[in-house]
Design a protein around this motif. Structure first.
Motif, PDB file in Angstrom:
ATOM      1  N   ASN A 135       0.825  -1.200   0.000  1.00  0.00           N
ATOM      2  CA  ASN A 135       0.000   0.000   0.000  1.00  0.00           C
ATOM      3  C   ASN A 135       0.862   1.253   0.000  1.00  0.00           C
ATOM      4  O   ASN A 135       1.607   1.523   0.951  1.00  0.00           O
ATOM      5  N   LEU A 136       0.772   2.037  -1.080  1.00  0.00           N
ATOM      6  CA  LEU A 136       1.545   3.267  -1.201  1.00  0.00           C
ATOM      7  C   LEU A 136       0.801   4.424  -0.564  1.00  0.00           C
ATOM      8  O   LEU A 136      -0.426   4.537  -0.678  1.00  0.00           O
ATOM      9  N   VAL A 137       1.554   5.289   0.108  1.00  0.00           N
ATOM     10  CA  VAL A 137       0.952   6.410   0.831  1.00  0.00           C
ATOM     11  C   VAL A 137       1.692   7.703   0.496  1.00  0.00           C
ATOM     12  O   VAL A 137       2.792   7.684  -0.042  1.00  0.00           O
ATOM     13  N   ASN A 138       1.042   8.817   0.835  1.00  0.00           N
ATOM     14  CA  ASN A 138       1.604  10.162   0.648  1.00  0.00           C
ATOM     15  C   ASN A 138       1.872  10.481  -0.819  1.00  0.00           C
ATOM     16  O   ASN A 138       2.743  11.309  -1.138  1.00  0.00           O
ATOM     17  N   LEU A 139       1.119   9.835  -1.717  1.00  0.00           N
ATOM     18  CA  LEU A 139       1.247  10.142  -3.134  1.00  0.00           C
ATOM     19  C   LEU A 139       0.562  11.469  -3.437  1.00  0.00           C
ATOM     20  O   LEU A 139      -0.546  11.741  -2.973  1.00  0.00           O
ATOM     21  N   GLY A 140       1.231  12.289  -4.230  1.00  0.00           N
ATOM     22  CA  GLY A 140       0.669  13.582  -4.595  1.00  0.00           C
ATOM     23  C   GLY A 140       1.010  14.690  -3.644  1.00  0.00           C
ATOM     24  O   GLY A 140       0.918  15.876  -3.997  1.00  0.00           O
ATOM     25  N   THR A 141       1.393  14.347  -2.433  1.00  0.00           N
ATOM     26  CA  THR A 141       1.786  15.368  -1.465  1.00  0.00           C
ATOM     27  C   THR A 141       3.293  15.381  -1.266  1.00  0.00           C
ATOM     28  O   THR A 141       3.938  16.435  -1.336  1.00  0.00           O
ATOM     29  N   ASP A 142       3.865  14.231  -0.993  1.00  0.00           N
ATOM     30  CA  ASP A 142       5.309  14.129  -0.789  1.00  0.00           C
ATOM     31  C   ASP A 142       5.992  13.279  -1.855  1.00  0.00           C
ATOM     32  O   ASP A 142       7.142  13.520  -2.211  1.00  0.00           O
ATOM     33  N   TRP A 143       5.300  12.270  -2.338  1.00  0.00           N
ATOM     34  CA  TRP A 143       5.825  11.386  -3.368  1.00  0.00           C
ATOM     35  C   TRP A 143       4.993  11.521  -4.635  1.00  0.00           C
ATOM     36  O   TRP A 143       3.764  11.638  -4.562  1.00  0.00           O
ATOM     37  N   ILE A 144       5.650  11.524  -5.782  1.00  0.00           N
ATOM     38  CA  ILE A 144       4.934  11.581  -7.054  1.00  0.00           C
ATOM     39  C   ILE A 144       5.379  10.395  -7.900  1.00  0.00           C
ATOM     40  O   ILE A 144       6.546   9.997  -7.883  1.00  0.00           O
ATOM     41  N   GLU A 145       4.422   9.811  -8.616  1.00  0.00           N
ATOM     42  CA  GLU A 145       4.726   8.651  -9.442  1.00  0.00           C
ATOM     43  C   GLU A 145       5.071   9.078 -10.861  1.00  0.00           C
ATOM     44  O   GLU A 145       4.407   9.946 -11.447  1.00  0.00           O
ATOM     45  N   ASP A 146       6.093   8.459 -11.407  1.00  0.00           N
ATOM     46  CA  ASP A 146       6.406   8.628 -12.817  1.00  0.00           C
ATOM     47  C   ASP A 146       5.543   7.634 -13.588  1.00  0.00           C
ATOM     48  O   ASP A 146       5.914   6.475 -13.769  1.00  0.00           O
ATOM     49  N   GLU A 147       4.384   8.088 -14.027  1.00  0.00           N
ATOM     50  CA  GLU A 147       3.440   7.188 -14.684  1.00  0.00           C
ATOM     51  C   GLU A 147       3.977   6.657 -16.003  1.00  0.00           C
ATOM     52  O   GLU A 147       3.585   5.572 -16.456  1.00  0.00           O
ATOM     53  N   SER A 148       4.891   7.391 -16.636  1.00  0.00           N
ATOM     54  CA  SER A 148       5.458   6.926 -17.900  1.00  0.00           C
ATOM     55  C   SER A 148       6.354   5.717 -17.702  1.00  0.00           C
ATOM     56  O   SER A 148       6.641   4.979 -18.657  1.00  0.00           O
ATOM     57  N   ALA A 149       6.814   5.489 -16.473  1.00  0.00           N
ATOM     58  CA  ALA A 149       7.684   4.351 -16.170  1.00  0.00           C
ATOM     59  C   ALA A 149       6.913   3.175 -15.587  1.00  0.00           C
ATOM     60  O   ALA A 149       7.501   2.139 -15.281  1.00  0.00           O
ATOM     61  N   ARG A 150       5.596   3.288 -15.451  1.00  0.00           N
ATOM     62  CA  ARG A 150       4.799   2.260 -14.793  1.00  0.00           C
ATOM     63  C   ARG A 150       4.611   1.049 -15.684  1.00  0.00           C
ATOM     64  O   ARG A 150       4.332   1.161 -16.878  1.00  0.00           O
ATOM     65  N   THR A 151       4.816  -0.125 -15.088  1.00  0.00           N
ATOM     66  CA  THR A 151       4.468  -1.389 -15.723  1.00  0.00           C
ATOM     67  C   THR A 151       3.692  -2.204 -14.695  1.00  0.00           C
ATOM     68  O   THR A 151       3.499  -1.766 -13.552  1.00  0.00           O
ATOM     69  N   GLN A 152       3.263  -3.406 -15.074  1.00  0.00           N
ATOM     70  CA  GLN A 152       2.574  -4.250 -14.105  1.00  0.00           C
ATOM     71  C   GLN A 152       3.473  -4.559 -12.914  1.00  0.00           C
ATOM     72  O   GLN A 152       2.993  -4.684 -11.793  1.00  0.00           O
ATOM     73  N   GLU A 153       4.751  -4.690 -13.172  1.00  0.00           N
ATOM     74  CA  GLU A 153       5.674  -5.070 -12.108  1.00  0.00           C
ATOM     75  C   GLU A 153       6.330  -3.875 -11.413  1.00  0.00           C
ATOM     76  O   GLU A 153       6.739  -3.982 -10.260  1.00  0.00           O
ATOM     77  N   ARG A 154       6.458  -2.758 -12.104  1.00  0.00           N
ATOM     78  CA  ARG A 154       7.296  -1.659 -11.603  1.00  0.00           C
ATOM     79  C   ARG A 154       6.502  -0.397 -11.315  1.00  0.00           C
ATOM     80  O   ARG A 154       5.622   0.002 -12.068  1.00  0.00           O
ATOM     81  N   THR A 155       6.842   0.244 -10.190  1.00  0.00           N
ATOM     82  CA  THR A 155       6.339   1.568  -9.836  1.00  0.00           C
ATOM     83  C   THR A 155       7.535   2.434  -9.474  1.00  0.00           C
ATOM     84  O   THR A 155       8.393   2.027  -8.684  1.00  0.00           O
ATOM     85  N   VAL A 156       7.607   3.641 -10.057  1.00  0.00           N
ATOM     86  CA  VAL A 156       8.727   4.549  -9.802  1.00  0.00           C
ATOM     87  C   VAL A 156       8.195   5.810  -9.129  1.00  0.00           C
ATOM     88  O   VAL A 156       7.293   6.471  -9.650  1.00  0.00           O
ATOM     89  N   LEU A 157       8.763   6.134  -7.980  1.00  0.00           N
ATOM     90  CA  LEU A 157       8.334   7.282  -7.192  1.00  0.00           C
ATOM     91  C   LEU A 157       9.491   8.257  -7.000  1.00  0.00           C
ATOM     92  O   LEU A 157      10.640   7.843  -6.813  1.00  0.00           O
ATOM     93  N   TYR A 158       9.170   9.547  -7.002  1.00  0.00           N
ATOM     94  CA  TYR A 158      10.141  10.594  -6.707  1.00  0.00           C
ATOM     95  C   TYR A 158       9.699  11.329  -5.446  1.00  0.00           C
ATOM     96  O   TYR A 158       8.518  11.707  -5.326  1.00  0.00           O
ATOM     97  N   TYR A 159      10.623  11.536  -4.525  1.00  0.00           N
ATOM     98  CA  TYR A 159      10.324  12.418  -3.391  1.00  0.00           C
ATOM     99  C   TYR A 159      10.449  13.843  -3.910  1.00  0.00           C
ATOM    100  O   TYR A 159      11.480  14.224  -4.481  1.00  0.00           O
TER     101      TYR A 159
END
Length: 262
Positions: A146-170
């Motif tokens: 379960n990912l938390v604090n998305l959009g406030t502190d962490w942002i996802e690189d949706e262009s890098a998303r696959t079924q297996e991979r999630t990439v987050l930037y602080y």
């Protein structure tokens, strides 16, 4: 891919439960041993602009540093590093994994160097069969970190998303210890393995005279789930160009807050 299946003879509902408990034990036994946390660094173009031995970062799991990589304080280009095992202490001693149960799995990043930095986290989730081969027909979404604090502190690189991979930037600067906030907020807080995998069974009925035997095959008997976390860090200096050079991602800053450029 041909899956190795374990055939189970079911004589009564009670035996079914007891036999399935063995399958669950195999699942957790292999998963805990295989989950890992890796840390990598990128600062290729800009090594001349900073002292690289000042950079360092750790992955923190449930308030314990599980993996880290820091340049040696001697400045000789060597690393002080440790690659740990995720989920090693998630389940209390003497207990087994319970499918569908939510476990505490707090994950964050800590700056263990002496300079400010920006960090990125890459999360990989997948399944392995009993022979250690990756399963393509079982969704990584059943491994619910379960990912938390998305959009406030962490942002996802949706262009890098696959079924297996999630990439987050602080999206904020991670300060050196003693100079400000040196730990990120959590990017994950719980882990749940979907219990629906236990319902995927095949049954075969055999009749011999007056006796009927039901053979139940659990389609995913002996599988294991895998979670890998990679943490990358780049220095604060000339951060937009450094991030582009290291991660191939364009970013901009507004009032010190990082945003991704599509």
């Amino acid at each position: 891919m041909k899956k190795k299946k374990k055939r189970m003879k079911v004589a009564s509902p009670m035996v079914t439960v007891a036999l399935f408990a063995v399958a669950v034990a195999m699942l957790i036994g292999s998963s805990v041993g295989g989950t890992k946390a890796a840390l990598t660094y990128y600062s290729e173009t800009y090594t001349s602009r900073i002292q690289m031995y000042d950079i360092g970062v750790s992955l923190v799991e449930n308030e314990e540093e599980v993996s880290w990589r820091d340049y040696n304080s001697a400045g000789d280009g060597t690393w002080n590093e440790h690659t740990g095992v995720l989920l090693e202490h998630m389940i209390p001693e003497g207990e087994s994994l319970v499918l569908g149960k939510t476990y505490r799995e707090n994950l964050k990043v800590r700056n263990t160097g002496t300079i400010n930095q920006y960090v990125r986290v890459s999360i990989y989730k997948y399944w392995l069969d009993s022979e250690g081969k990756k399963l393509q027909d079982l969704s990584p979404a059943l491994i619910d970190l379960n990912l938390v604090n998305l959009g406030t502190d962490w942002i996802e690189d949706e262009s890098a998303r696959t079924q297996e991979r999630t990439v987050l930037y602080y999206n904020k600067l991670l300060c050196a210890q003693g100079e400000g906030q040196s730990e990120t907020p959590l990017f994950a807080d719980t882990l749940t393995i979907d219990g629906s995998i236990a319902k995927k069974v095949s049954q075969e009925t055999n009749k011999t005279g007056n006796y009927t035997t039901i053979v139940t095959t659990y389609d995913y008997d002996g599988i294991s789930f895998q979670i890998e976390v990679e943490v990358d860090a780049v220095q604060e200096h000339n951060a937009e160009d450094a991030i582009w050079s290291a991660w191939g991602k364009r970013v901009v800053f507004h009032d010190g807050v990082l945003s991704l450029v599509d």
